[in-house]
Design an enzyme around this catalytic site. Structure first.
Site, PDB file in Angstrom:
ATOM      1  N   HIS A 518      41.960 117.153 -64.669  1.00 13.52           N
ATOM      2  CA  HIS A 518      42.863 118.306 -64.550  1.00 13.52           C
ATOM      3  C   HIS A 518      42.805 119.143 -65.836  1.00 13.52           C
ATOM      4  O   HIS A 518      42.613 120.360 -65.774  1.00 13.52           O
ATOM      5  CB  HIS A 518      44.281 117.772 -64.282  1.00 13.52           C
ATOM      6  CG  HIS A 518      45.373 118.795 -64.352  1.00 13.52           C
ATOM      7  ND1 HIS A 518      46.007 119.278 -63.239  1.00 13.52           N
ATOM      8  CD2 HIS A 518      45.968 119.405 -65.411  1.00 13.52           C
ATOM      9  CE1 HIS A 518      46.936 120.152 -63.600  1.00 13.52           C
ATOM     10  NE2 HIS A 518      46.929 120.248 -64.920  1.00 13.52           N
ATOM     11  N   GLU A 519      42.928 118.501 -66.971  1.00 11.37           N
ATOM     12  CA  GLU A 519      42.939 119.255 -68.247  1.00 11.37           C
ATOM     13  C   GLU A 519      41.585 119.942 -68.473  1.00 11.37           C
ATOM     14  O   GLU A 519      41.527 121.078 -68.912  1.00 11.37           O
ATOM     15  CB  GLU A 519      43.300 118.350 -69.427  1.00 11.37           C
ATOM     16  CG  GLU A 519      44.679 117.693 -69.339  1.00 11.37           C
ATOM     17  CD  GLU A 519      45.835 118.656 -69.084  1.00 11.37           C
ATOM     18  OE1 GLU A 519      45.705 119.861 -69.374  1.00 11.37           O
ATOM     19  OE2 GLU A 519      46.871 118.202 -68.553  1.00 11.37           O
ATOM     20  N   HIS A 522      41.257 123.050 -66.466  1.00 16.38           N
ATOM     21  CA  HIS A 522      42.004 124.203 -66.995  1.00 16.38           C
ATOM     22  C   HIS A 522      41.092 125.151 -67.794  1.00 16.38           C
ATOM     23  O   HIS A 522      41.354 126.341 -67.872  1.00 16.38           O
ATOM     24  CB  HIS A 522      43.145 123.737 -67.902  1.00 16.38           C
ATOM     25  CG  HIS A 522      44.431 123.523 -67.167  1.00 16.38           C
ATOM     26  ND1 HIS A 522      44.903 124.393 -66.216  1.00 16.38           N
ATOM     27  CD2 HIS A 522      45.365 122.530 -67.264  1.00 16.38           C
ATOM     28  CE1 HIS A 522      46.063 123.941 -65.750  1.00 16.38           C
ATOM     29  NE2 HIS A 522      46.366 122.820 -66.364  1.00 16.38           N
ATOM     30  N   ASP A 583      44.503 120.771 -60.495  1.00  9.17           N
ATOM     31  CA  ASP A 583      44.749 119.574 -59.676  1.00  9.17           C
ATOM     32  C   ASP A 583      43.575 119.310 -58.736  1.00  9.17           C
ATOM     33  O   ASP A 583      43.110 118.176 -58.596  1.00  9.17           O
ATOM     34  CB  ASP A 583      46.014 119.761 -58.816  1.00  9.17           C
ATOM     35  CG  ASP A 583      47.292 119.540 -59.624  1.00  9.17           C
ATOM     36  OD1 ASP A 583      47.220 118.939 -60.707  1.00  9.17           O
ATOM     37  OD2 ASP A 583      48.363 119.969 -59.152  1.00  9.17           O
TER      38      ASP A 583
HETATM   39 ZN   LIG Z   1      47.992 121.600 -66.181  1.00 10.18          ZN
END
Ligand SMILES: [Zn+2]
Length: 680
Positions: A518-519, A522, A583
């Site tokens: 997830h990170e 980003h 996500d």
């Molecule tokens: Zn996030």
């Protein structure tokens, strides 16, 4: 029995609040990863996977009265708070053997816990601030007064000011001026015209009026002051940029000279303000949203001196409220926590003081905390997981059907430059110049805030410290920073249910693996993709690829924009786009990383009746098991870029065909649709 605290019975009421809030702490249960008892076997995973993964958890875990949202995240945070509390209690005892660090955070915590002294002092600790505001006799002095409040009392004024990286040259740290100055959680609270918001605005005015009375004003004066504050805040809200627009770095970037800024706000004396806060000299700064400063100037120009004095008094009282006597704390709690978020009871004092110490001295208390709770072995294991996720994202980018080879090359370059920060900082913040007094709670809070403000302003023109962290070590969270192009995982989150080395790989890839993915994703979402690998805003996609990217993100905007947070209230697909993209990408690449890892060994067996793929999805889903109060859910729709837990789970699995395959769903089932969205 209902007790109403009025000004005249302020100190009589004290013991009542204390009686509720000084409950002896009980050790919270450690959350577990992969919880079979959470599963609702009566639900169909292909219809509503969240209900299947979390149905029993939701039923068996009602929201505690001092929480607004209760889930695995919150349970782990409670646990960390409790472990931290034990450290703070030990360090608070005035033992001559305390290390200088223990002395500092121990005294900070002790001052916070000393409610007897806090109540005895009444509103006196606020007096010198209120005196400075009273002495303000001409609107031309506003800049000087704001600077004094900021640098001497740690109070933020009518706008935000600080130093941050230039978004087009991330090696440079420049001055930045931005919007601020509101007492409600978002500009929409002032602007939306619906019965709920109208009531909140009315109650906010009543709340301000009661706070002014607690600070010693007559009922009549307090009521007028509350109206005055509302007038200025409403105008500032009208001049503010929406949260959704703030996601676009281009909209937040307006480089100006100081002379330009002075022209924009002719009634605000920037030179006096900058001199007052002891700011270094600079040629240009970024004014993130010039219209906000036009609105601010109009208020300086048109509102009376008395109106501005009321506004500043409110900033001071509101900022201090949580650290004043019980009557202030209670009134503040009733409006901000009960009315806005639905919280039933105030958290016990020890929790509030533990969190305040972590906020104020996080890298002091954190460095002792990680020695106990974060081993080098955990860090090494975590780095192995990160490498597996990097390899999976690499593979994912190479195989993307919609991206040209040129752009893929650029994406891979960016991926290779992501810096991984795990557990805690390499260098600890030096707090030696921060004075902590055992008998001065409000002063300690103010000095900690001033310390951070000074530390930030001193960055002007200095090289960027790439080792710096934006979260404290015990924090249960993680983040990606576009200008740093780094992922940050505090030690606090590297525990069950996210990370548990006693469990099989499927469970860890479904937990912390998805968070890592997830990170990383980003860096490539609607916001992150506008920055290159060096952290500069620069287009690295071809025009055609950007178009294809936007078509795909639009699919997610529409999908999540159709989900309801509470009946009748839909999510803002644009505000939550970055988190939803992260996500979806995180789930996909963590799954790939798991399959690559498992392929190296003999086939993994079923455990507890679930295949590795099923365990992966269940571990992922259970991270988000949660119950939320309705008021909080409504607040989050306006202010939180994350979707609610149930949609984080169902939204992501319905976009990933491996889920439907793992659970043997029929094509066309809600969690295995014919048409799904995919960005990464
Ligand atoms: Zn996030």
């Amino acid at each position: 029995m209902k007790v109403v605290c009025t000004v005249s019975v302020l100190f009589m009421c004290s013991w009542l609040v204390q009686a509720q809030s000084n409950v002896a702490p009980v050790e919270p249960k450690a959350p577990q990863s992969f919880d079979l008892t959470a599963i609702d076997k009566t639900a169909d995973p292909c219809t509503d996977f969240y209900q299947y993964a979390c149905g029993n958890w939701k039923k068996n875990n009602p929201i505690p009265p001092d929480q607004v949202k209760w889930g695995q995240f919150a349970q782990l945070r409670e646990r960390n708070d409790w472990l931290l509390y034990k450290e703070l209690e030990a360090a608070a005892a005035p033992n001559p053997k305390r290390t200088p660090l223990e002395q500092k955070y121990g005294d900070f915590y002790a001052a916070c816990m000393n409610t007897e002294l806090v109540n005895q002092k009444g509103a006196a600790p606020l007096q010198s601030t209120l005196d400075a505001i009273n002495a303000f006799s001409n609107k031309k002095q506003l800049a000087t007064v704001l600077a004094t409040l900021e640098i001497r009392d740690g109070i933020s004024g009518a706008f935000a000011f600080g130093v941050a990286q230039d978004q087009k040259d991330s090696q440079k740290q420049i001055a930045q001026a931005g919007q601020g100055g509101l007492g409600l959680p978002d500009r929409d609270y002032y602007l939306l015209d619906n019965p709920r918001m109208q009531k909140i605005r009315q109650d906010y005015i009543a709340h301000m009026s009661r706070m002014f009375q607690l600070a010693g004003d007559t009922q009549e004066k307090a009521a007028a002051e509350a109206q005055a504050v509302m007038a200025i805040e409403t105008a500032l809200a009208q001049g503010s940029m929406s949260r959704t627009d703030r996601r676009d770095p281009a909209k937040r970037y307006h480089i100006m000279t100081l002379a330009d800024l002075e022209k924009l706000t002719p009634d605000f004396h920037w030179q006096s303000y900058l001199h007052g806060i002891d700011m270094g000299t600079f040629q240009t700064l970024n004014v993130s949203y010039p219209q906000f400063f036009t609105a601010l100037n109009a208020q300086i120009n048109t509102q009376s001196l008395e109106t501005w004095k009321s506004y500043l008094r409110w900033r001071a009282i509101h900022d201090a409220a949580r650290w004043l006597p019980d009557a202030f704390v209670e009134e503040n709690f009733k409006f901000y926590d009960t009315e806005l978020l639905g919280q039933e009871e105030i958290a016990p004092r020890w929790k509030r003081c533990t969190q305040a110490t972590d906020e104020g001295l996080g890298e002091a208390v954190g460095q002792d905390w990680v020695k106990k709770y974060f081993s080098p072995e955990k860090k090494a294991n975590m780095l192995t997981l990160v490498s597996a996720l990097e390899a999976a994202l690499h593979q994912d980018i190479e195989q993307l059907p919609w991206m040209s080879d040129d752009t893929k090359k650029k994406a891979l370059e960016k991926l290779a430059l992501i810096r991984n920060k795990i557990g805690y900082p390499e260098h600890w913040r030096d707090y030696s110049t921060l004075e902590v007094k055992r008998d001065d709670l409000l002063g300690n809070i103010a000095r900690a805030s001033i310390f951070e403000d000074r530390r930030n302003l001193k960055k002007l023109g200095k090289p960027v410290d790439e080792t710096e962290w934006g979260m404290t070590p015990p924090t249960v969270n993680a983040y990606y920073s576009p200008p740093f192009n780094d992922i940050n995982f505090p030690a606090g989150i590297l525990q069950p249910p996210f990370y548990d080395y006693s469990k099989d790989a499927a469970v860890n890839f479904g937990g912390i693996g998805v968070v890592i993915g997830h990170e990383m994703t980003h860096g490539f979402d609607d916001q992150g993709s506008k920055y290159d690998g060096k952290g500069n805003v620069a287009e690295w996609q071809t025009a055609e690829d950007r178009k294809a990217f936007t078509e795909r993100t639009d699919c997610e905007v529409k999908e999540y924009g159709g989900f309801e947070a509470v009946p009748g209230l839909k999510l803002n697909g644009q505000l939550t786009l970055g988190e939803n993209t992260a996500d979806n990408g995180g789930l996909r690449i963590a799954y790939t990383a798991l399959m690559d890892t498992l392929a190296k060994d003999a086939p993994a067996p079923e455990i507890d009746g679930y295949t590795p793929a099923q365990r992966f999805f269940l571990a992922f889903g259970q991270v988000w098991c949660s119950n939320v109060r309705e008021q909080a859910a409504r607040n989050y729709v306006l202010t939180d870029p994350h979707s609610p837990g149930n949609w984080r789970v169902n939204g992501a699995v319905e976009n990933f065909d491996q889920f439907g395959k793992a659970f043997g769903c029929k094509k066309g089932a809600p969690m295995y649709p014919e048409n799904a969205c995919r960005v990464w």
